[in-house]
Design an enzyme around this catalytic site. Structure first.
Site, PDB file in Angstrom:
ATOM      1  N   HIS A 138      54.360  45.395  31.179  1.00  0.00           N
ATOM      2  CA  HIS A 138      55.562  46.180  31.454  1.00  0.00           C
ATOM      3  C   HIS A 138      55.298  47.179  32.576  1.00  0.00           C
ATOM      4  CE1 HIS A 138      59.507  47.993  30.972  1.00  0.00           C
ATOM      5  NE2 HIS A 138      59.783  46.998  30.138  1.00  0.00           N
ATOM      6  N   GLU A 198      57.999  35.213  24.580  1.00  0.00           N
ATOM      7  CA  GLU A 198      58.280  36.516  23.995  1.00  0.00           C
ATOM      8  C   GLU A 198      59.634  36.488  23.298  1.00  0.00           C
ATOM      9  OE1 GLU A 198      56.119  39.233  27.472  1.00  0.00           O
ATOM     10  OE2 GLU A 198      58.312  39.179  27.306  1.00  0.00           O
ATOM     11  N   HIS A 257      61.005  35.078  28.247  1.00  0.00           N
ATOM     12  CA  HIS A 257      61.585  35.869  27.160  1.00  0.00           C
ATOM     13  C   HIS A 257      63.055  35.490  27.034  1.00  0.00           C
ATOM     14  CE1 HIS A 257      61.851  40.049  25.057  1.00  0.00           C
ATOM     15  NE2 HIS A 257      62.741  39.216  24.557  1.00  0.00           N
TER      16      HIS A 257
END
Length: 238
Positions: free
Chosen positions: A190, A70, A43
């Site tokens: 997450h 991401e 990310h």
């Protein structure tokens, strides 16, 4: 089979703390694959505080499992996807200064913007996943964007797992069923860890992929990276 994608952002954070190239992010990614990871997730953020854009370009040359990038779909992110053409692009609604992703897309308000972005990404040949909260109202609008998958934001599940795991997983089971009915693939990520992962998988057996970084890297400090990846793989096989 639910695939394990290892997010290596925290490896880059450790490297950046001292400068230089130790640990070597590319080598760690290759080792993760060798140890059983079925995907690599990154990310990159605009300030490059962990994964740098150059890291993404370097990783794209060597990653042989599914490469998942991401990010918030600004111009720089879109250009990176066009250049790298990863297996998957996961769209998150993070502002530039976000410490970590902390909510999913409002797919009602952002449906038309996301539809245009999804169409552009799919033209590149990249599978698209949209980061989403476990609320039913966001799923049909997500489907209308043309996305291939949604990624369930699992921090609320992880936060309440030890209090009442049945209650914590219930909204995820409900929206996962809705995603199936709509023909959406299903990812999750997450705050998933060795304590709560197996229960999520047991209740949502048709998860396509989980993306795990922080907890996995923390566990690797105690168990070693190879052993830790195998431990996470076993949680997904229960």
């Amino acid at each position: 089979m639910t695939k394990l994608s290892v997010n290596i952002n925290k490896i880059a954070t450790l490297r950046n703390a001292r400068g230089g190239n130790n640990p070597d992010v590319v080598k760690v990614a290759l080792d993760c694959e060798r140890f059983g990871a079925q995907g690599i997730t990154v990310h990159p953020r605009p300030d490059e505080r962990h994964i740098r854009y150059q890291d993404v370009l370097d990783l794209a040359k060597v990653v042989t499992t599914e490469f998942n990038i991401e990010g918030y779909p600004d111009a720089r992110y879109m250009q990176l996807i066009r250049e790298v053409k990863p297996a998957q692009a996961t769209l998150v609604p993070d502002p530039p200064d976000a410490i970590t992703s902390n909510t999913g897309w409002d797919t009602i308000e952002n449906q038309f913007m996301l539809r245009d972005i999804v169409a552009e990404l799919k033209e590149i040949g990249t599978r698209v996943s949209i980061f989403i909260n476990p609320e039913a109202k966001y799923f049909e609008p997500a489907k209308l964007t043309g996305t291939d998958r949604v990624e369930l934001y699992t921090e609320p599940y992880a936060s309440h797992y030890h209090e009442d795991r049945e209650k914590a997983v219930k909204p995820y089971v409900e929206v996962a069923q809705l995603a199936q009915e709509l023909g959406l693939g299903l990812n999750a990520g997450h705050d998933l860890d060795l304590h709560n992962l197996a229960f999520l998988k047991k209740n949502i057996p048709y998860l396509d992929e989980v993306s795990i970084g922080h907890a996995l890297v923390c566990d690797a400090l105690y168990y070693g990276l190879e052993n830790t990846i195998q431990m996470y793989r076993r949680q997904l096989e229960i």
